[in-house]
Motif scaffolding. Structure first.
Motif, PDB file in Angstrom:
ATOM      1  N   ASP A 432       0.840  -1.202   0.000  1.00 30.77           N
ATOM      2  CA  ASP A 432       0.000   0.000   0.000  1.00 30.77           C
ATOM      3  C   ASP A 432       0.878   1.257   0.000  1.00 30.77           C
ATOM      4  OD1 ASP A 432      -2.830   1.298   0.790  1.00 30.77           O
ATOM      5  OD2 ASP A 432      -1.282   2.162   2.091  1.00 30.77           O
ATOM      6  N   LEU A 433       1.868   1.278   0.857  1.00 28.99           N
ATOM      7  CA  LEU A 433       2.780   2.418   0.953  1.00 28.99           C
ATOM      8  C   LEU A 433       3.458   2.688  -0.387  1.00 28.99           C
ATOM      9  CD1 LEU A 433       4.493   4.278   3.123  1.00 28.99           C
ATOM     10  CD2 LEU A 433       6.221   2.514   2.707  1.00 28.99           C
ATOM     11  N   GLU A 434       4.004   1.649  -0.990  1.00 24.07           N
ATOM     12  CA  GLU A 434       4.730   1.812  -2.244  1.00 24.07           C
ATOM     13  C   GLU A 434       3.792   2.155  -3.400  1.00 24.07           C
ATOM     14  OE1 GLU A 434       7.847   2.002  -2.636  1.00 24.07           O
ATOM     15  OE2 GLU A 434       8.920   0.733  -1.209  1.00 24.07           O
ATOM     16  N   GLY A 437       2.916   5.924  -3.539  1.00 26.45           N
ATOM     17  CA  GLY A 437       3.989   6.896  -3.636  1.00 26.45           C
ATOM     18  C   GLY A 437       4.685   7.215  -2.336  1.00 26.45           C
ATOM     19  N   GLY A 438       4.706   6.270  -1.399  1.00 23.39           N
ATOM     20  CA  GLY A 438       5.424   6.463  -0.147  1.00 23.39           C
ATOM     21  C   GLY A 438       4.586   7.006   0.987  1.00 23.39           C
ATOM     22  N   ILE A 439       3.290   7.105   0.793  1.00 22.93           N
ATOM     23  CA  ILE A 439       2.384   7.561   1.855  1.00 22.93           C
ATOM     24  C   ILE A 439       1.357   6.460   2.112  1.00 22.93           C
ATOM     25  CG2 ILE A 439       0.702   9.297   2.573  1.00 22.93           C
ATOM     26  CD1 ILE A 439       2.084  11.264   0.717  1.00 22.93           C
ATOM     27  N   ALA A 440       1.388   5.898   3.306  1.00 23.70           N
ATOM     28  CA  ALA A 440       0.484   4.795   3.629  1.00 23.70           C
ATOM     29  C   ALA A 440      -0.930   5.309   3.851  1.00 23.70           C
ATOM     30  CB  ALA A 440       0.978   4.067   4.869  1.00 23.70           C
ATOM     31  N   SER A 441      -1.906   4.515   3.407  1.00 19.88           N
ATOM     32  CA  SER A 441      -3.306   4.841   3.667  1.00 19.88           C
ATOM     33  C   SER A 441      -3.622   4.619   5.137  1.00 19.88           C
ATOM     34  CB  SER A 441      -4.221   3.980   2.804  1.00 19.88           C
ATOM     35  OG  SER A 441      -4.159   2.621   3.233  1.00 19.88           O
ATOM     36  N   GLN A 442      -4.723   5.191   5.594  1.00 12.58           N
ATOM     37  CA  GLN A 442      -5.113   4.983   6.985  1.00 12.58           C
ATOM     38  C   GLN A 442      -5.427   3.523   7.247  1.00 12.58           C
ATOM     39  OE1 GLN A 442      -4.867   7.438   9.311  1.00 12.58           O
ATOM     40  NE2 GLN A 442      -5.113   5.710  10.722  1.00 12.58           N
ATOM     41  N   THR A 443      -5.942   2.822   6.241  1.00 10.13           N
ATOM     42  CA  THR A 443      -6.208   1.385   6.404  1.00 10.13           C
ATOM     43  C   THR A 443      -4.923   0.632   6.715  1.00 10.13           C
ATOM     44  OG1 THR A 443      -8.102   1.452   4.889  1.00 10.13           O
ATOM     45  CG2 THR A 443      -7.046  -0.693   5.241  1.00 10.13           C
TER      46      THR A 443
END
Length: 567
Positions: A432-434, A437-443
């Motif tokens: 998910d992070l990758e 674009g390097g920002i993880a979702s809240q999930t």
């Protein structure tokens, strides 16, 4: 290779006489019941045949196979300065290393067994549901064997046949394409059961195949993005054999991984156990909400991988607790201890909660709490203290790490945990992070925090009772993640805390190009004693294992079975 393939095929004659190793849940099929011509023509024969393939998975947990993928990282080291285990800890092995040859042969033995049972099942006339399940299991196991090989060696010979012909190395892209194909076919139309059967818990399920597929996609994506495999292959003029031969982009592969792992999560089949320790209880193995697939061992067919990692045996003349059992040949490093934050109770379950304090490097006088001892770090070195026979306590044989083992630390029924639900959540978070674009979702953040919240619970002998709802505010040094703090470095550390000593760390560091940095940061226990090595460097070429020299020597097509650079 021709010579060795013949040896492998001969070894398969005994395939159908294998006896299971999981609490007598699978019965031995008498050899006298079958002949070579009719063995696979019955349901009993096919079942016995696929169990023979499962038997080969135990080889991945013998000393020759397990120790090399445990050592040479920042979380585990050996107390030996010689023998083959030290060569893997310090990256000094050569193409003549017997353990590498052993691994090569055992992986191909598993692949050969898989090929035989798949072909036999396809040509049998048994009930279609039985046939399709056996074929799916064979493809899952073949995929797993090849997956481990491609991570260790890069391109390797790819064969789906029962043959003694010489086969050249195939590209990484070709190997992964077959792995993915096998796992997709193993899950199409659900030939595998959705849940485990308590009478045969060692056989894989639909979600085990999905989980492995998600792991494969994640490994393809991260290795393609970060690792140096293609650079190493270019040095021998074989760059076309590398990860550039995978047609999908890393972004596409991360999204595929995320989608497959999301299926496992949304299936509702699995949940984190309340107590971290219950994943490793001998009494609780296989049939718990977090277990996805385990390699089976029992009292009758025991494991030795926990013996080599296990608790201390070296002090029977001092404390009665000192005969815990196990060789302690693989032990946690001081580096790993320093990674933990106060409040993370996995610290105490995975590792011995005490260190032995030495007097003049000769005799110990007290046990020191690891967490308190962290304050003794000065200039990156532990002053006046070092390990002595203190192994890994994660795979405990009794409830407490310093109780006498009923198995004497020699042969234990601990299973090898290959896939479990916490790994699924962490892999999903990484994909998910990758993919974002390097920002993880809240999930993704919430899923990792579920693991972290469990890690706060008091669930071992260093605390009184079990406290199921420890507030984040009570562990200020061990806080939850946010979308801003959950980056790839954090996920890699969380994987180390959660999955340490489960054969993940070295592969995680390899695929994200962190292995060399990890060994360069490794802390010694005491440089004056020379017990464990501290920080060290190794050359890039050792990121791939060498092809066993004996294999290259016996083939006529040496260009087809070319050696990796540096060896």
């Amino acid at each position: 290779m021709k010579k060795n393939k013949i040896i492998l095929l001969v070894s398969l004659i005994g395939l159908f006489v294998w006896q299971s190793c999981s609490n007598d849940i699978l019965e031995e099929v008498p050899a006298t019941s079958y002949s070579d011509s009719n063995f696979y023509s019955t349901e009993e024969g096919l079942k016995a045949g696929i169990l023979g393939v499962y038997a080969q998975t135990q080889k991945m947990y013998d000393n020759y196979m397990s120790v090399p993928v445990m050592l040479g990282t920042d979380i585990a080291a050996t107390r030996y300065a010689s023998e083959y285990i030290a060569t893997f800890d310090y990256f000094t092995y050569t193409s003549d290393e017997n353990a590498i040859y052993h691994a090569w042969i055992q992986y191909y033995n598993g692949i050969s067994r898989s090929n035989i049972i798949i072909k036999s099942a396809e040509n049998s006339g048994v009930d279609d549901a039985v046939k399709q399940r056996v074929i799916a299991e064979g493809k899952f196991l073949r995929a797993w064997f090849y997956f481990r090989m491609v991570q260790l060696w890069g391109p390797v010979p790819l064969t789906l046949e029962v043959s003694n012909e010489e086969i050249p190395r195939s590209s990484v892209g070709e190997i992964y394409a077959q792995i993915v194909k096998d796992l997709i076919e193993a899950t199409a139309n659900e030939p595998l059961p959705l849940t485990k059967d308590a009478t045969e818990p060692g056989r894989v399920t639909h979600h085990a195949a999905k989980t492995l597929l998600g792991k494969v996609y994640l490994t393809m994506a991260s290795t393609k993005k970060y690792a140096k495999v293609d650079d190493l292959l270019s040095q021998v003029g074989k760059e076309e054999y590398g990860y550039s031969s995978i047609p999908e982009s890393s972004s596409e592969l991360y999204n595929k991984s995320k989608a497959v792992l999301n299926e496992v999560i949304n299936s509702g089949t699995y949940a984190l156990l309340d107590k971290y320790k219950d994943n490793f209880s001998i009494a609780n193995k296989n049939m718990n909400s977090e277990s996805i697939w385990e390699v089976q061992f029992s009292k009758e067919n025991p494991s030795q991988f926990t013996k080599w990692m296990g608790m201390a045996t070296w002090f029977p003349w001092k404390w009665p607790e000192a005969g815990w059992g196990g060789a302690g040949n693989v032990a946690p490093t001081p580096s790993f201890m320093s990674y933990y934050k106060k409040g993370d109770r996995r610290f105490y379950w995975n590792n011995p909660p005490w260190r032995i304090s030495m007097i003049n490097g000769a005799e110990y006088d007290q046990l020191i709490d690891w967490e308190d001892d962290l304050d003794l770090v000065v200039g990156g070195q532990y002053i006046n203290h070092f390990y002595w026979g203190m192994g890994i306590t994660k795979y405990r044989w009794t409830e407490k790490w310093n109780e006498w083992s009923p198995y004497d630390g020699v042969n234990t029924p601990n299973n090898g945990i290959v896939l479990r639900y916490a790994d699924v959540l962490l892999m999903y978070a990484e994909a998910d992070l990758e993919a974002n674009g390097g920002i993880a979702s809240q999930t993704a953040v919430d899923l990792v925090n579920d693991i972290r919240n469990r890690a706060r619970q008091f669930n071992d002998e260093t605390a009184t009772g079990f406290s199921p709802n420890v507030a984040e505010s009570s562990t200020p040094e061990f806080s939850n993640y946010t979308s801003g703090s959950l980056d790839l470095d954090a996920i890699m550390l969380e994987r180390a805390f959660e999955l340490c000593y489960e054969h993940h760390r070295k592969f995680d560091l390899l695929r994200t190009n962190r292995l060399q940095a990890a060994t360069q940061s490794r802390l010694p226990a005491n440089p004056g004693v020379g017990y464990y090595s501290g920080a060290f460097n190794f050359n890039d070429y050792r990121l791939l294992w060498p092809i066993p020299q004996t294999e290259i020597d016996i083939v006529s097509d040496k260009e087809g079975l070319f050696q990796n650079t540096g060896y």
